[in-house]
Design an enzyme around this catalytic site. Sequence first.
Site, PDB file in Angstrom:
ATOM      1  N   LYS A  89       0.770   5.403   4.476  1.00  0.00           N
ATOM      2  CA  LYS A  89       1.188   4.114   3.931  1.00  0.00           C
ATOM      3  C   LYS A  89       2.204   4.328   2.797  1.00  0.00           C
ATOM      4  O   LYS A  89       2.375   5.460   2.298  1.00  0.00           O
ATOM      5  CB  LYS A  89      -0.060   3.358   3.449  1.00  0.00           C
ATOM      6  CG  LYS A  89      -1.062   2.997   4.571  1.00  0.00           C
ATOM      7  CD  LYS A  89      -2.210   2.177   3.973  1.00  0.00           C
ATOM      8  CE  LYS A  89      -3.299   1.843   4.962  1.00  0.00           C
ATOM      9  NZ  LYS A  89      -4.394   1.061   4.316  1.00  0.00           N
ATOM     10  N   HIS A  97      -3.801   5.069   6.976  1.00  0.00           N
ATOM     11  CA  HIS A  97      -4.515   4.240   7.950  1.00  0.00           C
ATOM     12  C   HIS A  97      -4.884   5.118   9.131  1.00  0.00           C
ATOM     13  O   HIS A  97      -4.106   5.988   9.530  1.00  0.00           O
ATOM     14  CB  HIS A  97      -3.619   3.097   8.463  1.00  0.00           C
ATOM     15  CG  HIS A  97      -4.153   2.471   9.719  1.00  0.00           C
ATOM     16  ND1 HIS A  97      -5.108   1.496   9.708  1.00  0.00           N
ATOM     17  CD2 HIS A  97      -3.893   2.735  11.032  1.00  0.00           C
ATOM     18  CE1 HIS A  97      -5.410   1.164  10.961  1.00  0.00           C
ATOM     19  NE2 HIS A  97      -4.691   1.904  11.782  1.00  0.00           N
TER      20      HIS A  97
HETATM   21  P1  IDP Z   1      -9.851   0.791   7.299  1.00  0.00           P
HETATM   22  O1  IDP Z   1      -8.415   0.990   6.823  1.00  0.00           O
HETATM   23  O2  IDP Z   1     -10.785   1.787   6.691  1.00  0.00           O
HETATM   24  O3  IDP Z   1      -9.965   0.708   8.808  1.00  0.00           O
HETATM   25  P2  IDP Z   1     -10.044  -2.110   7.215  1.00  0.00           P
HETATM   26  O4  IDP Z   1     -11.284  -2.914   6.984  1.00  0.00           O
HETATM   27  O5  IDP Z   1      -9.463  -2.102   8.588  1.00  0.00           O
HETATM   28  O6  IDP Z   1     -10.346  -0.623   6.715  1.00  0.00           O
HETATM   29  O7  IDP Z   1      -8.969  -2.648   6.168  1.00  0.00           O
HETATM   30  C1  IDP Z   1      -7.602  -2.358   6.311  1.00  0.00           C
HETATM   31  C2  IDP Z   1      -7.011  -2.078   4.932  1.00  0.00           C
HETATM   32  O8  IDP Z   1      -7.121  -3.257   4.114  1.00  0.00           O
HETATM   33  C3  IDP Z   1      -7.724  -1.001   4.145  1.00  0.00           C
HETATM   34  O9  IDP Z   1      -7.327   0.310   4.487  1.00  0.00           O
HETATM   35  C4  IDP Z   1      -7.353  -1.354   2.724  1.00  0.00           C
HETATM   36  O10 IDP Z   1      -6.018  -0.929   2.409  1.00  0.00           O
HETATM   37  C5  IDP Z   1      -7.388  -2.875   2.775  1.00  0.00           C
HETATM   38  N1  IDP Z   1      -8.707  -3.434   2.420  1.00  0.00           N
HETATM   39  C6  IDP Z   1      -9.805  -3.472   3.216  1.00  0.00           C
HETATM   40  N2  IDP Z   1     -10.848  -4.077   2.614  1.00  0.00           N
HETATM   41  C7  IDP Z   1     -10.391  -4.445   1.403  1.00  0.00           C
HETATM   42  C8  IDP Z   1     -11.005  -5.138   0.280  1.00  0.00           C
HETATM   43  O11 IDP Z   1     -12.184  -5.524   0.318  1.00  0.00           O
HETATM   44  N3  IDP Z   1     -10.219  -5.333  -0.807  1.00  0.00           N
HETATM   45  C9  IDP Z   1      -8.919  -4.921  -0.857  1.00  0.00           C
HETATM   46  N4  IDP Z   1      -8.302  -4.288   0.136  1.00  0.00           N
HETATM   47  C10 IDP Z   1      -9.026  -4.029   1.265  1.00  0.00           C
HETATM   48 MG    MG Z   2      -9.199  -0.705  10.069  1.00  0.00          MG
END
Ligand code: IDP
Ligand code: MG
Length: 165
Positions: free
Chosen positions: A10, A124
Amino acid sequence: MDQATLVLIKPDGLKKSLTGNILTRLSETKLDIVGARIVKVSRELAQKHYVMLKDKPFFEDLLKYLMGEYHKKKVMALVYYGEDAIQKVRNICGATNPEEADPVSIRGAYGRITTKGVYENAIHASANPEEAEREIKLWFAPDEIISELYPAKVAKKNVEARVWA
Ligand code: IDP
Ligand code: MG
């Protein structure tokens, strides 16, 4: 089972010059890189990538983060392929919240939570095979990947495109 997974370094990872470190960590998996691109992320691409999170309160900031508005306007996209690729990469990435991630994981080592509340976690990685297929098809055209991951077809595209002058 052999699988493909999408990895994005990222904009915070690129801005902090972490590309080499992150690729070195990922090489511990012994997976194959079958695709790699540097991408300037449009709002449309960011929205499609994070469509599952569109109702979250942090969605707008998340789009800006992926588009590079807080760092550099670029993302490095990679496709890794091999045995159990999705879980192997997720394990090295660590938990979503960098504060909760194992300190020796990529996110634990390099991530932070901003005062706005965005998890800037440098990387990611696809979470499951369905997500991996959707994401790889979003970020890569068939000919940008050196193996035949999914069925593709030849289509005549009648569009204007830039070529070298
Ligand atoms: P992941 O990247 O571990 O798969 P996801 O739930 O798919 O997690 O969330 C995508 C991205 O959104 C995360 O990597 C992070 O950058 C951001 N994110 C996820 N949950 C939160 C939160 O509760 N607060 C702020 N940012 C979040
Ligand atoms: Mg995800």
